[in-house]
Design a protein around this motif. Structure first.
Motif, PDB file in Angstrom:
ATOM      1  N   PRO A 154      42.105  33.597  54.235  1.00 24.55           N
ATOM      2  CA  PRO A 154      41.650  32.216  54.211  1.00 24.55           C
ATOM      3  C   PRO A 154      42.749  31.196  53.855  1.00 24.55           C
ATOM      4  CG  PRO A 154      40.221  33.592  52.861  1.00 24.55           C
ATOM      5  CD  PRO A 154      41.373  34.430  53.297  1.00 24.55           C
ATOM      6  N   ILE A 155      43.599  31.488  52.876  1.00 25.79           N
ATOM      7  CA  ILE A 155      44.592  30.500  52.446  1.00 25.79           C
ATOM      8  C   ILE A 155      45.760  30.510  53.423  1.00 25.79           C
ATOM      9  CG2 ILE A 155      46.204  29.811  50.627  1.00 25.79           C
ATOM     10  CD1 ILE A 155      44.252  31.065  48.595  1.00 25.79           C
ATOM     11  N   HIS A 209      34.475  32.442  44.250  1.00 26.32           N
ATOM     12  CA  HIS A 209      34.144  32.156  45.651  1.00 26.32           C
ATOM     13  C   HIS A 209      35.033  32.939  46.613  1.00 26.32           C
ATOM     14  CE1 HIS A 209      31.834  28.115  45.044  1.00 26.32           C
ATOM     15  NE2 HIS A 209      31.308  29.106  44.378  1.00 26.32           N
ATOM     16  N   PHE A 210      36.321  33.033  46.323  1.00 22.88           N
ATOM     17  CA  PHE A 210      37.203  33.825  47.192  1.00 22.88           C
ATOM     18  C   PHE A 210      36.786  35.292  47.175  1.00 22.88           C
ATOM     19  CE2 PHE A 210      40.467  30.365  46.978  1.00 22.88           C
ATOM     20  CZ  PHE A 210      40.647  30.225  48.342  1.00 22.88           C
ATOM     21  N   LYS A 211      36.519  35.826  45.984  1.00 24.08           N
ATOM     22  CA  LYS A 211      36.131  37.238  45.878  1.00 24.08           C
ATOM     23  C   LYS A 211      34.802  37.521  46.568  1.00 24.08           C
ATOM     24  CE  LYS A 211      38.774  38.821  41.996  1.00 24.08           C
ATOM     25  NZ  LYS A 211      38.751  39.600  40.770  1.00 24.08           N
ATOM     26  N   TYR A 215      35.002  31.917  51.723  1.00 22.55           N
ATOM     27  CA  TYR A 215      35.923  31.206  52.606  1.00 22.55           C
ATOM     28  C   TYR A 215      36.541  32.110  53.667  1.00 22.55           C
ATOM     29  CZ  TYR A 215      35.462  28.149  48.584  1.00 22.55           C
ATOM     30  OH  TYR A 215      34.948  27.394  47.571  1.00 22.55           O
ATOM     31  N   ASP A 216      35.972  33.269  53.879  1.00 26.63           N
ATOM     32  CA  ASP A 216      36.559  34.225  54.818  1.00 26.63           C
ATOM     33  C   ASP A 216      36.678  33.689  56.238  1.00 26.63           C
ATOM     34  OD1 ASP A 216      36.905  36.001  52.771  1.00 26.63           O
ATOM     35  OD2 ASP A 216      35.380  37.426  53.440  1.00 26.63           O
ATOM     36  N   LEU A 276      45.443  33.110  40.559  1.00 32.53           N
ATOM     37  CA  LEU A 276      44.710  33.537  41.755  1.00 32.53           C
ATOM     38  C   LEU A 276      45.314  34.832  42.302  1.00 32.53           C
ATOM     39  CD1 LEU A 276      44.235  30.173  43.700  1.00 32.53           C
ATOM     40  CD2 LEU A 276      42.495  31.437  42.468  1.00 32.53           C
ATOM     41  N   ILE A 309      43.641  37.423  44.907  1.00 35.63           N
ATOM     42  CA  ILE A 309      43.495  36.482  46.017  1.00 35.63           C
ATOM     43  C   ILE A 309      44.837  36.437  46.754  1.00 35.63           C
ATOM     44  CG2 ILE A 309      42.876  34.138  46.698  1.00 35.63           C
ATOM     45  CD1 ILE A 309      40.692  35.790  45.046  1.00 35.63           C
TER      46      ILE A 309
END
Length: 164
Positions: free
Chosen positions: A2-3, A68-70, A74-75, A92, A97
């Motif tokens: 995502p990032i 939220h990432f885990k 945001y996938d 992170l 992350i």
């Protein structure tokens, strides 16, 4: 992943982040991780007004971002992550992350910070955190705008200051 890019910028959301970096990154979501901004509705509202049409904006604290990432929230997004200090990015990464690269954009010379580039001054902890990120194999570079075409690696900045 995502990032697409994590940026350290003391001002968080401003014209350069929402216009110039947006043109290069094309994120689906701008994500500001900052305790103060996330708990102030007026700051959040003004930041959200600046987001480009067709993009989302999250202004959340560090714990919520990690959760939220885990959870995979945001996938299906491309996320442009913006923070005030490199410690948040390191937290992170240490939480699992994935961060592909870190851009250091603007940190003002104040307090114990000393200048490293024209627009970036760092204190000892910020420098240590950036070195720790780089030690994990994640590229750390200094570049104010993508139009500058003057991306400089952390290693080169430190060499220029006689540090390593």
């Amino acid at each position: 992943m995502p990032i697409t890019l994590a940026r350290v910028d003391q001002r968080l959301i401003h014209g350069i982040t929402v216009n110039q970096w947006n043109k290069v990154l094309h994120p689906k979501r701008f994500m500001v991780i900052d305790q103060e901004a996330s708990s102030n509705e007026m700051i959040k509202a003004s930041m959200r007004m600046s987001k480009p049409a067709g993009t989302g904006m999250s202004i959340i604290d560090e714990k919520k971002a990690i959760d939220h990432f885990k959870a995979g929230k945001y996938d299906d997004h491309t996320v442009f992550l913006i923070v005030k200090e490199p410690a948040i990015i390191l937290d992170l990464i240490n939480a699992g992350i994935e961060v592909p690269k870190v851009n250091v954009g603007a940190l003002f010379e104040e307090g114990d910070r000393k200048p490293y580039t024209k627009r970036v001054a760092l204190d000892d902890k910020e420098l240590s955190d950036l070195k720790a990120i780089a030690a994990k194999g994640i590229p750390v570079f200094f570049e104010y705008t993508p139009d500058d075409n003057d991306e400089v690696s952390l290693e080169d900045v430190l060499k220029g200051k006689g540090e390593d």
